[in-house]
Write an enzyme that holds these catalytic residues in place. Structure first.
Site, PDB file in Angstrom:
ATOM      1  N   ASP A 197     -53.742  43.668  24.172  1.00  0.00           N
ATOM      2  CA  ASP A 197     -54.444  43.936  24.746  1.00  0.00           C
ATOM      3  C   ASP A 197     -54.047  44.946  25.890  1.00  0.00           C
ATOM      4  OD1 ASP A 197     -52.699  42.447  25.936  1.00  0.00           O
ATOM      5  OD2 ASP A 197     -54.006  40.550  25.793  1.00  0.00           O
ATOM      6  N   ASN A 211     -55.756  27.593  28.421  1.00  0.00           N
ATOM      7  CA  ASN A 211     -56.997  27.664  27.757  1.00  0.00           C
ATOM      8  C   ASN A 211     -57.258  27.745  26.171  1.00  0.00           C
ATOM      9  OD1 ASN A 211     -57.366  30.011  28.167  1.00  0.00           O
ATOM     10  ND2 ASN A 211     -58.572  30.664  29.110  1.00  0.00           N
ATOM     11  N   HIS A 243     -56.073  30.833  24.641  1.00  0.00           N
ATOM     12  CA  HIS A 243     -56.696  32.186  24.802  1.00  0.00           C
ATOM     13  C   HIS A 243     -55.771  32.391  23.513  1.00  0.00           C
ATOM     14  CE1 HIS A 243     -55.098  34.304  28.742  1.00  0.00           C
ATOM     15  NE2 HIS A 243     -53.839  34.074  27.512  1.00  0.00           N
ATOM     16  N   GLU A 291     -60.014  34.399  24.923  1.00  0.00           N
ATOM     17  CA  GLU A 291     -60.833  33.503  25.765  1.00  0.00           C
ATOM     18  C   GLU A 291     -61.645  32.805  25.070  1.00  0.00           C
ATOM     19  OE1 GLU A 291     -58.926  33.574  28.221  1.00  0.00           O
ATOM     20  OE2 GLU A 291     -59.403  34.952  29.709  1.00  0.00           O
TER      21      GLU A 291
HETATM   22  P1  PGA Z   1     -47.710  34.153  29.805  1.00  0.00           P
HETATM   23  O1  PGA Z   1     -49.100  34.700  28.997  1.00  0.00           O
HETATM   24  O2  PGA Z   1     -46.315  34.452  28.569  1.00  0.00           O
HETATM   25  O3  PGA Z   1     -47.707  35.209  31.091  1.00  0.00           O
HETATM   26  O4  PGA Z   1     -48.045  32.555  29.886  1.00  0.00           O
HETATM   27  C1  PGA Z   1     -49.300  34.123  27.499  1.00  0.00           C
HETATM   28  C2  PGA Z   1     -50.757  34.500  27.638  1.00  0.00           C
HETATM   29  O5  PGA Z   1     -51.614  33.888  28.889  1.00  0.00           O
HETATM   30  O6  PGA Z   1     -51.188  34.813  26.954  1.00  0.00           O
END
Ligand code: PGA
Length: 247
Positions: free
Chosen positions: A74, A143, A145, A150
């Site tokens: 992404d 959450n 994702h 999302e």
């Molecule tokens: P993080 O992000 O590794 O910074 O916790 C993971 C994500 O949001 O997919």
């Protein structure tokens, strides 16, 4: 429900350092087995140390990435590739500047493309032309994702523009000077794109991800919790540390 979680192979790690080392070893082994592997890569805090260990290995053992292709999950919409907050820069800073990967083999959506829909189509096509992802690295949001898919995203979505959840913007605001500066949209590989990967390595680190880990293992397979779709994938390995919950 637990029955459906059977395909997820879980390796619980002592701490973040061990998780990162194991993740790096996993990737390095795959690259050695197939020097022209197509890797799917993730950004965020979780995979940072994995990349650091890959870099160490590159200097020590000269594992070559010359024929490896890298596709990122992404990128933020509206953030220039020059910005320190772009995932383009993240990949350069954490991995690409150190290893022998060829620039034309590194792919990341362009969040400032004039026609974002076209950019998504092109990205999906470039990935398909190269035969899809062999090994996809994933993190997970609190959450549920994966990528920036999302809650509520269709399981059939391919690369698309997504509106970021407020909780995601808040979580990522630590990298920006204010919440207002956090982009509202991103381009992400879709869940269908991710599910087409031949193999997936999911990294889950920290107590704040405990609930997500539990839901992944025990919850329903539902678009309300996007990562749950991984339970329908035949080859997922989860490296986990810090959740302190039994599953
Ligand atoms: P993080 O992000 O590794 O910074 O916790 C993971 C994500 O949001 O997919």
């Amino acid at each position: 429900m637990k029955e459906e979680g059977k395909q997820l192979k879980v390796i619980r790690c002592e701490n973040y350092d061990t998780l990162s080392k194991k993740a790096a070893q996993y990737v390095i082994e795959k690259v050695k087995q197939n020097p022209s592997l197509t890797l799917g890569l993730a950004t965020g805090a979780t995979p940072k140390k994995m990349y650091a260990y890959m870099v160490d290995d590159y200097f020590e053992n000269k594992t070559s990435y010359e024929q490896v292709k890298c596709f990122n999950l992404d990128e933020y919409v509206g953030v220039s590739r020059k910005s320190k907050n772009s995932y383009y820069q993240y990949m350069k800073e954490n991995l690409y500047q150190y290893i022998d990967v060829q620039e034309q083999h590194t792919f990341i959506p362009n969040g400032t493309a004039e026609n974002l829909e076209k950019e998504c189509e092109m990205y999906e096509q470039q990935l398909a032309d190269l035969g899809g992802v062999d090994l996809q690295i994933l993190g997970i949001g609190e959450n549920g994702h994966i990528g920036f898919n999302e809650p509520g995203t269709s399981f059939h979505a391919v690369t698309h523009v997504v509106k970021l959840a407020e909780s995601t913007r808040k979580a990522n605001s630590r990298y920006f000077s204010s919440l207002e500066e956090v982009p509202t949209h991103a381009i992400t590989m879709g869940l269908e794109t991710i599910m087409k990967s031949k193999e997936i390595l999911l990294l889950i680190s920290g107590e704040n991800k405990a609930e997500a880990f539990r839901k992944l293992m025990d919850g329903e397979i539902t678009t309300d919790f996007p990562a749950s779709i991984l339970r329908n994938h035949p080859n997922v390995t989860v490296l986990e540390e810090g959740a302190k919950v039994e599953v």
